[in-house]
Design a protein around this motif. Structure first.
Motif, PDB file in Angstrom:
ATOM      1  N   SER A  41      -7.942  -0.719  15.017  1.00  0.00           N
ATOM      2  CA  SER A  41      -8.470  -2.001  15.482  1.00  0.00           C
ATOM      3  C   SER A  41      -9.763  -2.308  14.739  1.00  0.00           C
ATOM      4  O   SER A  41     -10.564  -1.414  14.461  1.00  0.00           O
ATOM      5  CB  SER A  41      -8.725  -1.952  16.989  1.00  0.00           C
ATOM      6  OG  SER A  41      -9.612  -0.897  17.333  1.00  0.00           O
ATOM      7  N   SER A  42      -9.957  -3.585  14.415  1.00  0.00           N
ATOM      8  CA  SER A  42     -11.110  -3.990  13.609  1.00  0.00           C
ATOM      9  C   SER A  42     -11.647  -5.320  14.113  1.00  0.00           C
ATOM     10  O   SER A  42     -10.887  -6.193  14.544  1.00  0.00           O
ATOM     11  CB  SER A  42     -10.693  -4.125  12.136  1.00  0.00           C
ATOM     12  OG  SER A  42     -11.781  -4.489  11.311  1.00  0.00           O
ATOM     13  N   GLY A 236       4.795  -2.423  -3.904  1.00  0.00           N
ATOM     14  CA  GLY A 236       3.628  -2.143  -4.730  1.00  0.00           C
ATOM     15  C   GLY A 236       3.112  -0.717  -4.578  1.00  0.00           C
ATOM     16  O   GLY A 236       3.467   0.000  -3.636  1.00  0.00           O
ATOM     17  N   PRO A 237       2.237  -0.291  -5.496  1.00  0.00           N
ATOM     18  CA  PRO A 237       1.675   1.062  -5.445  1.00  0.00           C
ATOM     19  C   PRO A 237       0.559   1.226  -4.427  1.00  0.00           C
ATOM     20  O   PRO A 237       0.061   2.335  -4.236  1.00  0.00           O
ATOM     21  CB  PRO A 237       1.144   1.265  -6.871  1.00  0.00           C
ATOM     22  CG  PRO A 237       0.791  -0.117  -7.333  1.00  0.00           C
ATOM     23  CD  PRO A 237       1.811  -1.029  -6.706  1.00  0.00           C
ATOM     24  N   ASP A 238       0.145   0.151  -3.766  1.00  0.00           N
ATOM     25  CA  ASP A 238      -0.965   0.213  -2.806  1.00  0.00           C
ATOM     26  C   ASP A 238      -0.466  -0.009  -1.384  1.00  0.00           C
ATOM     27  O   ASP A 238      -1.053  -0.744  -0.610  1.00  0.00           O
ATOM     28  CB  ASP A 238      -2.043  -0.811  -3.164  1.00  0.00           C
ATOM     29  CG  ASP A 238      -1.513  -2.240  -3.189  1.00  0.00           C
ATOM     30  OD1 ASP A 238      -0.307  -2.431  -3.449  1.00  0.00           O
ATOM     31  OD2 ASP A 238      -2.304  -3.174  -2.952  1.00  0.00           O
ATOM     32  N   SER A 239       0.624   0.647  -1.028  1.00  0.00           N
ATOM     33  CA  SER A 239       1.181   0.480   0.315  1.00  0.00           C
ATOM     34  C   SER A 239       0.211   1.011   1.368  1.00  0.00           C
ATOM     35  O   SER A 239      -0.664   1.832   1.084  1.00  0.00           O
ATOM     36  CB  SER A 239       2.522   1.205   0.430  1.00  0.00           C
ATOM     37  OG  SER A 239       2.361   2.589   0.168  1.00  0.00           O
ATOM     38  N   ALA A 240       0.366   0.550   2.603  1.00  0.00           N
ATOM     39  CA  ALA A 240      -0.544   0.920   3.683  1.00  0.00           C
ATOM     40  C   ALA A 240      -0.370   2.381   4.070  1.00  0.00           C
ATOM     41  O   ALA A 240       0.748   2.881   4.168  1.00  0.00           O
ATOM     42  CB  ALA A 240      -0.296   0.022   4.887  1.00  0.00           C
ATOM     43  N   ARG A 241      -1.510   3.041   4.336  1.00  0.00           N
ATOM     44  CA  ARG A 241      -1.503   4.436   4.771  1.00  0.00           C
ATOM     45  C   ARG A 241      -1.633   4.546   6.287  1.00  0.00           C
ATOM     46  O   ARG A 241      -1.795   5.639   6.818  1.00  0.00           O
ATOM     47  CB  ARG A 241      -2.639   5.201   4.083  1.00  0.00           C
ATOM     48  CG  ARG A 241      -2.513   5.222   2.565  1.00  0.00           C
ATOM     49  CD  ARG A 241      -3.677   5.954   1.937  1.00  0.00           C
ATOM     50  NE  ARG A 241      -3.599   5.903   0.473  1.00  0.00           N
ATOM     51  CZ  ARG A 241      -4.524   6.410  -0.341  1.00  0.00           C
ATOM     52  NH1 ARG A 241      -5.602   6.992   0.176  1.00  0.00           N
ATOM     53  NH2 ARG A 241      -4.386   6.329  -1.655  1.00  0.00           N
ATOM     54  N   ASN A 242      -1.588   3.415   6.958  1.00  0.00           N
ATOM     55  CA  ASN A 242      -1.581   3.368   8.409  1.00  0.00           C
ATOM     56  C   ASN A 242      -0.409   2.510   8.846  1.00  0.00           C
ATOM     57  O   ASN A 242       0.276   1.909   8.022  1.00  0.00           O
ATOM     58  CB  ASN A 242      -2.908   2.815   8.946  1.00  0.00           C
ATOM     59  CG  ASN A 242      -3.304   1.517   8.261  1.00  0.00           C
ATOM     60  OD1 ASN A 242      -2.656   0.486   8.425  1.00  0.00           O
ATOM     61  ND2 ASN A 242      -4.363   1.557   7.442  1.00  0.00           N
ATOM     62  N   ASP A 243      -0.151   2.466  10.153  1.00  0.00           N
ATOM     63  CA  ASP A 243       0.996   1.709  10.642  1.00  0.00           C
ATOM     64  C   ASP A 243       0.682   0.243  10.904  1.00  0.00           C
ATOM     65  O   ASP A 243       1.590  -0.561  11.124  1.00  0.00           O
ATOM     66  CB  ASP A 243       1.529   2.330  11.930  1.00  0.00           C
ATOM     67  CG  ASP A 243       2.330   3.598  11.663  1.00  0.00           C
ATOM     68  OD1 ASP A 243       2.691   3.837  10.500  1.00  0.00           O
ATOM     69  OD2 ASP A 243       2.588   4.345  12.625  1.00  0.00           O
ATOM     70  N   GLY A 244      -0.595  -0.107  10.922  1.00  0.00           N
ATOM     71  CA  GLY A 244      -0.939  -1.499  11.157  1.00  0.00           C
ATOM     72  C   GLY A 244      -2.396  -1.671  11.515  1.00  0.00           C
ATOM     73  O   GLY A 244      -3.147  -0.693  11.684  1.00  0.00           O
ATOM     74  N   VAL A 245      -2.807  -2.939  11.599  1.00  0.00           N
ATOM     75  CA  VAL A 245      -4.196  -3.288  11.904  1.00  0.00           C
ATOM     76  C   VAL A 245      -4.195  -4.372  12.976  1.00  0.00           C
ATOM     77  O   VAL A 245      -3.495  -5.382  12.841  1.00  0.00           O
ATOM     78  CB  VAL A 245      -4.941  -3.800  10.655  1.00  0.00           C
ATOM     79  CG1 VAL A 245      -6.383  -4.179  11.009  1.00  0.00           C
ATOM     80  CG2 VAL A 245      -4.911  -2.775   9.530  1.00  0.00           C
ATOM     81  N   THR A 246      -4.951  -4.144  14.054  1.00  0.00           N
ATOM     82  CA  THR A 246      -5.167  -5.170  15.061  1.00  0.00           C
ATOM     83  C   THR A 246      -6.561  -5.756  14.841  1.00  0.00           C
ATOM     84  O   THR A 246      -7.555  -5.042  14.946  1.00  0.00           O
ATOM     85  CB  THR A 246      -5.068  -4.597  16.482  1.00  0.00           C
ATOM     86  OG1 THR A 246      -3.781  -4.025  16.674  1.00  0.00           O
ATOM     87  CG2 THR A 246      -5.278  -5.696  17.516  1.00  0.00           C
ATOM     88  N   LEU A 247      -6.626  -7.034  14.499  1.00  0.00           N
ATOM     89  CA  LEU A 247      -7.885  -7.728  14.286  1.00  0.00           C
ATOM     90  C   LEU A 247      -8.283  -8.409  15.592  1.00  0.00           C
ATOM     91  O   LEU A 247      -7.534  -9.235  16.123  1.00  0.00           O
ATOM     92  CB  LEU A 247      -7.741  -8.772  13.177  1.00  0.00           C
ATOM     93  CG  LEU A 247      -7.376  -8.221  11.791  1.00  0.00           C
ATOM     94  CD1 LEU A 247      -7.096  -9.375  10.830  1.00  0.00           C
ATOM     95  CD2 LEU A 247      -8.476  -7.327  11.242  1.00  0.00           C
ATOM     96  N   LEU A 248      -9.442  -8.048  16.109  1.00  0.00           N
ATOM     97  CA  LEU A 248      -9.904  -8.539  17.403  1.00  0.00           C
ATOM     98  C   LEU A 248     -11.066  -9.498  17.221  1.00  0.00           C
ATOM     99  O   LEU A 248     -12.017  -9.209  16.507  1.00  0.00           O
ATOM    100  CB  LEU A 248     -10.340  -7.361  18.282  1.00  0.00           C
ATOM    101  CG  LEU A 248      -9.207  -6.356  18.575  1.00  0.00           C
ATOM    102  CD1 LEU A 248      -9.773  -5.098  19.208  1.00  0.00           C
ATOM    103  CD2 LEU A 248      -8.183  -6.985  19.494  1.00  0.00           C
ATOM    104  N   VAL A 249     -10.969 -10.655  17.863  1.00  0.00           N
ATOM    105  CA  VAL A 249     -11.929 -11.729  17.674  1.00  0.00           C
ATOM    106  C   VAL A 249     -13.171 -11.502  18.539  1.00  0.00           C
ATOM    107  O   VAL A 249     -13.068 -11.280  19.739  1.00  0.00           O
ATOM    108  CB  VAL A 249     -11.290 -13.085  18.007  1.00  0.00           C
ATOM    109  CG1 VAL A 249     -12.305 -14.201  17.929  1.00  0.00           C
ATOM    110  CG2 VAL A 249     -10.122 -13.365  17.074  1.00  0.00           C
TER     111      VAL A 249
END
Length: 544
Positions: A41-42, A236-249
């Motif tokens: 989460s970010s 692409g060669p820069d695939s995500a190393r995590n399962d996802g990102v939750t952006l919180l306002v």
């Protein structure tokens, strides 16, 4: 994100404070690998506009687009240098005619194959006057722009004559003048490819954008959050190393920081100024303070005759000399900012156009000289300086107040300068876009690509999309055109520096300080870094 640009101006943390109690480890949205614990989460701020690539020129929307799109070029997350990405090659014989060949094997996240037309159709859409895209100006170098986006009157053509599709993997670009740096601009998201659904069902695409980057948007609740899941099919060669990102306002960066410390948030990408004295003790090695291609400035509304009259340049220069940059950056920002001595950024390096000291005495703190210049220029219009800023980031109020205190001390008048807060970043940007500013306002630039051109042309060229104050100077415009036509990088940089001196001599905007990127993160994360644009490299972050 470049105005020709993006800039995108960096708003800082501008999101609506949520009382989030379990997002640090509990947002199990089922990312690409199905492991909720691998979703981070970010903190985030709602974008100003829908996430169309050619219509996003601010940081918050740019963060998302940089996660869900990849273009012909990509900027190295460590050096900022442009690298070929979807481009197999971009060649030219004269810096005006370019042949672009794209790689095979790339698709959008909905499975559609990416072809040359995916780029050409997207660029034609972005340039069109009818589509009212904020970054349309980026396409202004392409032949036929004056027909699809005239300065006045109605649109006279539907497509840019300078774009031609040769086959599925090849298209050509003809510019209306030489621009040797053109290929390096193509990593900016305005030049991203678009799938057919963008055109055939635009409303559906806006509700849930489809791109071709390492993440795909799973859900978005405006004013609250966006969840991006890892796209397992990303080639692409820069695939995500995590399962996802939750952006919180959040609307208060201090609240985001408090949530980070409480374990309710994994990543804050803008440490509020009020917390800089504590952040080392609070986070230790989980605090990042790294140089970024960002400059903070004070801009002026040149559409207001009071700021565009003869002699007003003396007032603006005097105001610049009344600001004690060193004191502000040391005390408020704890040396996470560096006093500006030009209008670009040190991350460019000397070869890229950064010239420390170019501003000269105009950026030195000299209260006596400042007061005399302001008096010689006819005084502050209206008798009082009101600097407008968005109030949803606490840091802006602190430094605006400090700037005003410095000006007031220099002028011997404690009411000469005051801050003028506007509630939200979106409202602030809307007022700027509608040319409703009646006095100076906080501004700045986060580079879109590491070229001196990107710090000057989008902000100060006549009619440029991020020239929010509507400044116009023929000498500056001519020098920029000449610099762009130079094929030798060193010669081009030297001419751009001549153009920058025109900005200085007119004090078109007051440069304040270069800004570092700052971030803090939880002990759930590793491999956290900021790129030279001060944006987290989300795809490289590991969770757990």
């Amino acid at each position: 994100m470049r105005g020709f640009a993006h800039v995108r101006w960096a708003a800082g943390a501008v999101a609506t404070a949520l009382a989030i109690t379990s997002c640090g480890g509990g947002w199990g949205w089922g990312g690409g690998g199905g492991n909720g614990g691998a979703v981070l989460s970010s903190s985030w701020g709602d974008p100003q506009n829908p996430l169309e690539p050619a219509n996003t020129n601010e940081v918050q929307g740019g963060k998302v687009l940089d996660m869900i799109f990849r273009g012909l070029k990509k900027y190295d997350p460590r050096t900022g240098r442009a690298q070929d990405w979807l481009a197999r090659s971009i060649v030219t014989r004269d810096s005006r005619h370019f042949t672009v060949r794209i790689k095979d094997g790339w698709t959008f996240s909905d499975g559609e194959r990416i072809t040359a037309r995916s780029f050409v159709d997207a660029w034609n859409y972005g340039a069109s006057l009818r589509n009212n895209q904020k970054n349309a100006y980026f396409f202004g170098y392409i032949d036929g722009y004056d027909q699809v986006h005239p300065d006045s009157g109605t649109q006279r053509a539907d497509t840019l004559s300078g774009l031609k599709v040769l086959d599925d993997r090849t298209f050509t670009v003809t510019l209306n003048q030489k621009f040797s740096g053109f290929p390096d601009t193509l990593g900016y998201v305005a030049f991203a490819p678009l799938p057919r659904v963008f055109f055939t069902d635009h409303a559906a695409w806006v509700r849930k954008p489809v791109g071709n980057g390492p993440y795909a948007i799973a859900s978005y609740t405006k004013g609250a959050q966006m969840y991006l899941r890892k796209w397992d099919g990303y080639p692409g060669p820069d695939s995500a190393r995590n399962d996802g990102v939750t952006l919180l306002v959040y609307t208060d960066s201090n609240t985001a920081y408090t949530d980070l410390l409480a374990g309710n948030l994994d990543l804050v990408d803008d440490i509020p100024a009020a917390q800089l004295k504590n952040v080392g003790g609070d986070l230790g090695g989980r605090y990042i303070n790294s140089p970024a291609g960002i400059i903070q400035t004070i801009a002026f509304p040149y559409y207001d005759k009071a700021w565009n009259r003869p002699g007003a340049e003396k007032v603006r220069t005097g105001l610049s000399m009344a600001i004690n940059r060193r004191q502000i950056t040391d005390t408020i920002f704890r040396k996470t900012r560096t006093p500006a001595t030009d209008w670009t950024s040190p991350v460019l390096g000397a070869d890229g156009g950064f010239k420390p000291g170019l501003c000269g005495a105009a950026c030195d703190y000299d209260p006596a000289r400042a007061k005399k210049l302001i008096e010689d220029g006819g005084g502050i219009p209206g008798g009082r300086l009101r600097i407008t800023y968005n109030a949803d980031s606490g840091s802006h109020k602190e430094w605006i107040d400090a700037v005003c205190n410095s000006i007031n001390n220099a002028l011997g008048n404690d009411k000469a300068c005051v801050g003028n807060p506007v509630g939200t970043f979106a409202d602030f940007r809307n007022r700027i876009g509608q040319h409703k500013m009646t006095g100076p306002f906080r501004a700045g630039w986060q580079m879109d690509y590491p070229l001196i051109q990107n710090f000057l042309q989008p902000l100060y060229y006549t009619g440029a999309s991020s020239n929010d104050g509507k400044w116009s100077n023929g000498d500056f415009d001519r020098l920029v055109d000449r610099a762009n036509a130079e094929t030798r990088p060193a010669t081009s940089v030297a001419v751009f520096q001549q153009a920058e001196k025109v900005v200085r001599d007119n004090m078109a905007a007051i440069p304040l300080w270069y800004q570092n990127g700052s971030a803090g993160y939880s002990d759930r994360l590793s491999d956290v870094a900021l790129n030279p644009f001060s944006v987290p490299v989300y795809n490289e972050i590991k969770v757990g």
